[in-house]
Design a protein around this motif. Structure first.
Motif, PDB file in Angstrom:
ATOM      1  N   ILE A  39      48.234  41.442  39.793  1.00 56.60           N
ATOM      2  CA  ILE A  39      47.789  42.703  40.388  1.00 56.60           C
ATOM      3  C   ILE A  39      46.299  42.628  40.715  1.00 56.60           C
ATOM      4  O   ILE A  39      45.492  42.149  39.911  1.00 56.60           O
ATOM      5  CB  ILE A  39      48.052  43.874  39.419  1.00 56.60           C
ATOM      6  CG1 ILE A  39      49.535  44.004  39.123  1.00 56.60           C
ATOM      7  CG2 ILE A  39      47.505  45.182  39.982  1.00 56.60           C
ATOM      8  CD1 ILE A  39      49.862  44.993  38.022  1.00 56.60           C
ATOM      9  N   SER A  40      45.920  43.087  41.871  1.00 57.04           N
ATOM     10  CA  SER A  40      44.512  43.168  42.259  1.00 57.04           C
ATOM     11  C   SER A  40      44.001  44.575  42.007  1.00 57.04           C
ATOM     12  O   SER A  40      44.626  45.554  42.439  1.00 57.04           O
ATOM     13  CB  SER A  40      44.345  42.812  43.740  1.00 57.04           C
ATOM     14  OG  SER A  40      44.663  41.456  43.958  1.00 57.04           O
ATOM     15  N   TYR A  41      42.872  44.669  41.302  1.00 55.45           N
ATOM     16  CA  TYR A  41      42.284  45.971  40.981  1.00 55.45           C
ATOM     17  C   TYR A  41      41.065  46.212  41.865  1.00 55.45           C
ATOM     18  O   TYR A  41      40.314  45.271  42.177  1.00 55.45           O
ATOM     19  CB  TYR A  41      41.873  46.015  39.511  1.00 55.45           C
ATOM     20  CG  TYR A  41      43.047  45.966  38.559  1.00 55.45           C
ATOM     21  CD1 TYR A  41      43.647  47.138  38.105  1.00 55.45           C
ATOM     22  CD2 TYR A  41      43.562  44.745  38.126  1.00 55.45           C
ATOM     23  CE1 TYR A  41      44.724  47.091  37.232  1.00 55.45           C
ATOM     24  CE2 TYR A  41      44.649  44.680  37.260  1.00 55.45           C
ATOM     25  CZ  TYR A  41      45.225  45.862  36.819  1.00 55.45           C
ATOM     26  OH  TYR A  41      46.306  45.813  35.964  1.00 55.45           O
ATOM     27  N   PRO A  42      40.824  47.442  42.273  1.00 51.95           N
ATOM     28  CA  PRO A  42      39.646  47.752  43.110  1.00 51.95           C
ATOM     29  C   PRO A  42      38.355  47.379  42.369  1.00 51.95           C
ATOM     30  O   PRO A  42      38.209  47.669  41.178  1.00 51.95           O
ATOM     31  CB  PRO A  42      39.741  49.265  43.315  1.00 51.95           C
ATOM     32  CG  PRO A  42      41.160  49.614  43.029  1.00 51.95           C
ATOM     33  CD  PRO A  42      41.641  48.648  42.003  1.00 51.95           C
ATOM     34  N   LYS A  43      37.433  46.764  43.072  1.00 55.00           N
ATOM     35  CA  LYS A  43      36.168  46.355  42.454  1.00 55.00           C
ATOM     36  C   LYS A  43      35.369  47.555  41.956  1.00 55.00           C
ATOM     37  O   LYS A  43      34.561  47.442  41.036  1.00 55.00           O
ATOM     38  CB  LYS A  43      35.344  45.535  43.446  1.00 55.00           C
ATOM     39  CG  LYS A  43      35.953  44.176  43.746  1.00 55.00           C
ATOM     40  CD  LYS A  43      35.094  43.366  44.704  1.00 55.00           C
ATOM     41  CE  LYS A  43      35.758  42.024  45.011  1.00 55.00           C
ATOM     42  NZ  LYS A  43      34.979  41.209  45.973  1.00 55.00           N
ATOM     43  N   GLU A  44      35.598  48.696  42.579  1.00 56.08           N
ATOM     44  CA  GLU A  44      34.869  49.905  42.193  1.00 56.08           C
ATOM     45  C   GLU A  44      35.193  50.330  40.754  1.00 56.08           C
ATOM     46  O   GLU A  44      34.427  51.054  40.117  1.00 56.08           O
ATOM     47  CB  GLU A  44      35.203  51.074  43.136  1.00 56.08           C
ATOM     48  CG  GLU A  44      34.761  50.872  44.584  1.00 56.08           C
ATOM     49  CD  GLU A  44      35.653  49.887  45.347  1.00 56.08           C
ATOM     50  OE1 GLU A  44      36.817  49.702  44.923  1.00 56.08           O
ATOM     51  OE2 GLU A  44      35.184  49.290  46.332  1.00 56.08           O
ATOM     52  N   ALA A 143      46.606  32.038  31.951  1.00 57.44           N
ATOM     53  CA  ALA A 143      47.420  32.294  30.757  1.00 57.44           C
ATOM     54  C   ALA A 143      47.005  33.561  30.010  1.00 57.44           C
ATOM     55  O   ALA A 143      47.763  34.071  29.190  1.00 57.44           O
ATOM     56  CB  ALA A 143      47.342  31.094  29.816  1.00 57.44           C
ATOM     57  N   ILE A 144      45.813  34.063  30.285  1.00 59.57           N
ATOM     58  CA  ILE A 144      45.289  35.224  29.575  1.00 59.57           C
ATOM     59  C   ILE A 144      45.336  36.451  30.489  1.00 59.57           C
ATOM     60  O   ILE A 144      44.847  36.413  31.623  1.00 59.57           O
ATOM     61  CB  ILE A 144      43.843  34.972  29.103  1.00 59.57           C
ATOM     62  CG1 ILE A 144      43.818  33.796  28.117  1.00 59.57           C
ATOM     63  CG2 ILE A 144      43.248  36.221  28.459  1.00 59.57           C
ATOM     64  CD1 ILE A 144      42.421  33.309  27.792  1.00 59.57           C
ATOM     65  N   LYS A 145      45.907  37.528  29.998  1.00 51.85           N
ATOM     66  CA  LYS A 145      45.992  38.749  30.807  1.00 51.85           C
ATOM     67  C   LYS A 145      44.601  39.360  30.986  1.00 51.85           C
ATOM     68  O   LYS A 145      43.810  39.414  30.044  1.00 51.85           O
ATOM     69  CB  LYS A 145      46.924  39.759  30.119  1.00 51.85           C
ATOM     70  CG  LYS A 145      48.371  39.289  30.015  1.00 51.85           C
ATOM     71  CD  LYS A 145      49.202  40.266  29.205  1.00 51.85           C
ATOM     72  CE  LYS A 145      50.632  39.754  29.030  1.00 51.85           C
ATOM     73  NZ  LYS A 145      51.426  40.645  28.165  1.00 51.85           N
ATOM     74  N   HIS A 146      44.332  39.831  32.199  1.00 52.16           N
ATOM     75  CA  HIS A 146      43.021  40.402  32.494  1.00 52.16           C
ATOM     76  C   HIS A 146      43.099  41.220  33.782  1.00 52.16           C
ATOM     77  O   HIS A 146      44.051  41.083  34.553  1.00 52.16           O
ATOM     78  CB  HIS A 146      41.980  39.296  32.648  1.00 52.16           C
ATOM     79  CG  HIS A 146      42.291  38.359  33.780  1.00 52.16           C
ATOM     80  ND1 HIS A 146      43.169  37.300  33.640  1.00 52.16           N
ATOM     81  CD2 HIS A 146      41.874  38.327  35.082  1.00 52.16           C
ATOM     82  CE1 HIS A 146      43.258  36.652  34.795  1.00 52.16           C
ATOM     83  NE2 HIS A 146      42.494  37.256  35.684  1.00 52.16           N
ATOM     84  N   LYS A 147      42.089  42.033  34.006  1.00 50.83           N
ATOM     85  CA  LYS A 147      41.988  42.767  35.266  1.00 50.83           C
ATOM     86  C   LYS A 147      41.109  42.011  36.268  1.00 50.83           C
ATOM     87  O   LYS A 147      41.440  41.895  37.432  1.00 50.83           O
ATOM     88  CB  LYS A 147      41.396  44.159  35.021  1.00 50.83           C
ATOM     89  CG  LYS A 147      42.362  45.147  34.384  1.00 50.83           C
ATOM     90  CD  LYS A 147      41.719  46.535  34.310  1.00 50.83           C
ATOM     91  CE  LYS A 147      42.702  47.556  33.747  1.00 50.83           C
ATOM     92  NZ  LYS A 147      42.082  48.902  33.651  1.00 50.83           N
ATOM     93  N   SER A 159      40.688  32.150  44.993  1.00 51.30           N
ATOM     94  CA  SER A 159      41.779  33.105  44.802  1.00 51.30           C
ATOM     95  C   SER A 159      41.947  33.500  43.342  1.00 51.30           C
ATOM     96  O   SER A 159      42.585  34.490  43.034  1.00 51.30           O
ATOM     97  CB  SER A 159      43.095  32.511  45.330  1.00 51.30           C
ATOM     98  OG  SER A 159      43.440  31.358  44.593  1.00 51.30           O
ATOM     99  N   PHE A 160      41.360  32.708  42.416  1.00 56.90           N
ATOM    100  CA  PHE A 160      41.461  33.049  41.002  1.00 56.90           C
ATOM    101  C   PHE A 160      40.373  34.020  40.568  1.00 56.90           C
ATOM    102  O   PHE A 160      40.430  34.558  39.472  1.00 56.90           O
ATOM    103  CB  PHE A 160      41.381  31.775  40.153  1.00 56.90           C
ATOM    104  CG  PHE A 160      42.633  30.965  40.194  1.00 56.90           C
ATOM    105  CD1 PHE A 160      42.762  29.893  41.044  1.00 56.90           C
ATOM    106  CD2 PHE A 160      43.699  31.299  39.385  1.00 56.90           C
ATOM    107  CE1 PHE A 160      43.926  29.152  41.089  1.00 56.90           C
ATOM    108  CE2 PHE A 160      44.868  30.564  39.421  1.00 56.90           C
ATOM    109  CZ  PHE A 160      44.984  29.493  40.276  1.00 56.90           C
TER     110      PHE A 160
END
Length: 375
Positions: A39-44, A143-147, A159-160
């Protein structure tokens, strides 16, 4: 015969370079497939983040001492900060560097094992440039969940990284990169300072050593050995330096990391290797009149204590790109920085085994002038 050996070595270096490049490409392609549904999160919304993981595999002790300045600033701004490290540096977080937690990510861990840890951080920051181990760090990030994943100069794997800052860092200090990361979070660091924690027990031990062993005399710490032979002085230069220091000062001389029995026997008045603990060796620096070191671990510790120092650098290129003299330099006014003379400007740098004691003598004269100015 010599030309043949040189040619074979050249071919082998080329083979290694191609193999590493192919390995990076293969694994990065694999991790791209695994993370295509991320999922891509808004930078804001990055301002809403509260947990940060700093990716620090394969880093040295000096690297982490410098990074302590960033960790401290982030925690003061109400972030919870975690360091992802190799197991051999775990002891630094028992005493010396304060974080909200650490995670061990050694090479022996497989991708599945890291996934099974079920780790989550709002932000993962990779402070390193692309190198031969990029694929491994990309594996950790996948491997690690993150936003948000934040990196630097990572064109090959953009892209990472949700934020990928391209920096021109020739002739800058590594701390500038850490300041830049803080700025992404709207944290302005005007005076970057390392932040080390020394326990009361350690301080009491050091004060007892100074009182009982040194009779409260002033002392000089001399560390001529680094983790790499190219950054370590020869036994001849060590001997000549010790003779010179004995002639020039009535201070006690304490020498770290010298194991040569003959040298130790020849200088009974000098204290060799007083502590087995690195933490104790670092804590003693606070009380030294002068520190002379080839190892950047002690250079950065001396920066923290603002100790007078002579530090010796060999013109090597960090990552075959950044001048180590600047990038990992002492970065404070009380340090006198001296350099080897070959100026090869390679990834391994010049060989400090060839350094003449005359270079150290000249720097010591500068130190005496500084000392007289502060009397």
């Amino acid at each position: 015969m010599i030309k043949t050996i040189s040619f074979i070595k050249k071919l082998n270096r080329k083979r290694i370079h191609i193999t590493r490049k192919a390995k990076n490409y293969f694994y990065i392609t694999y991790y791209k497939i695994l993370s295509k549904n991320k999922i891509s999160y808004p930078k804001e919304e990055i301002s809403k983040c509260r947990t940060i993981a700093i990716l620090l595999p394969r880093k040295g002790i000096g690297d982490l001492i410098v990074t302590s300045g960033l960790i401290s600033q982030l925690r003061k701004n109400n972030y919870k900060v975690y360091c992802l490290i190799n197991q051999n540096l775990q002891f630094l977080f028992n005493e010396l560097i304060t974080t909200d937690g650490i995670e061990i990510l050694d090479k022996k861990y497989s991708f599945k094992q890291i996934v099974s840890k079920n780790l989550y951080f709002d932000i993962i920051m990779d402070p390193a440039d692309p190198d031969k181990n990029l694929y491994q760090r990309i594996g950790y990030i996948t491997a690690i969940k993150h936003k948000y994943a934040i990196g630097f100069n990572q064109n090959l794997a953009s892209s990472f990284f949700d934020i990928n800052e391209i920096r021109n860092e020739i002739n800058t200090h590594y701390s500038d990169r850490l300041i830049s990361f803080a700025r992404i979070l709207n944290i302005n660091i005007n005076n970057f300072k390392y932040d080390l924690y020394i326990s009361n027990n350690t301080i009491d031990k050091i004060k007892s050593f100074i009182s009982n062993k040194l009779n409260n005399k002033k002392f000089i710490i001399f560390n001529p050995i680094a983790s790499d032979i190219n950054r370590s002085l020869s036994l001849k230069t060590i001997r000549e330096t010790l003779l010179f220091l004995q002639e020039q000062t009535n201070k006690v001389i304490i020498t770290y990391n010298v194991k040569d029995t003959n040298l130790i026997n020849d200088f009974p008045e000098i204290i060799f290797n007083p502590f087995s603990s690195l933490i104790d060796c670092i804590a003693l620096i606070k009380y030294a009149s002068l520190v002379i070191s080839t190892d950047t671990c002690f250079v950065h510790a001396a920066n923290f204590f603002n100790s007078k120092m002579i530090c010796i650098y060999n013109n090597r290129l960090d990552g075959n790109k950044y001048c180590n003299n600047d990038y990992w330099g002492p970065n404070y006014k009380n340090a006198i920085q001296i350099f080897s003379k070959e100026n090869l400007h390679t990834e391994t740098g010049d060989n400090l085994q060839k350094l003449s004691v005359d270079v150290i003598k000249k720097a010591f004269d500068q130190y005496k002038i500084l000392e007289e100015e502060h009397i």
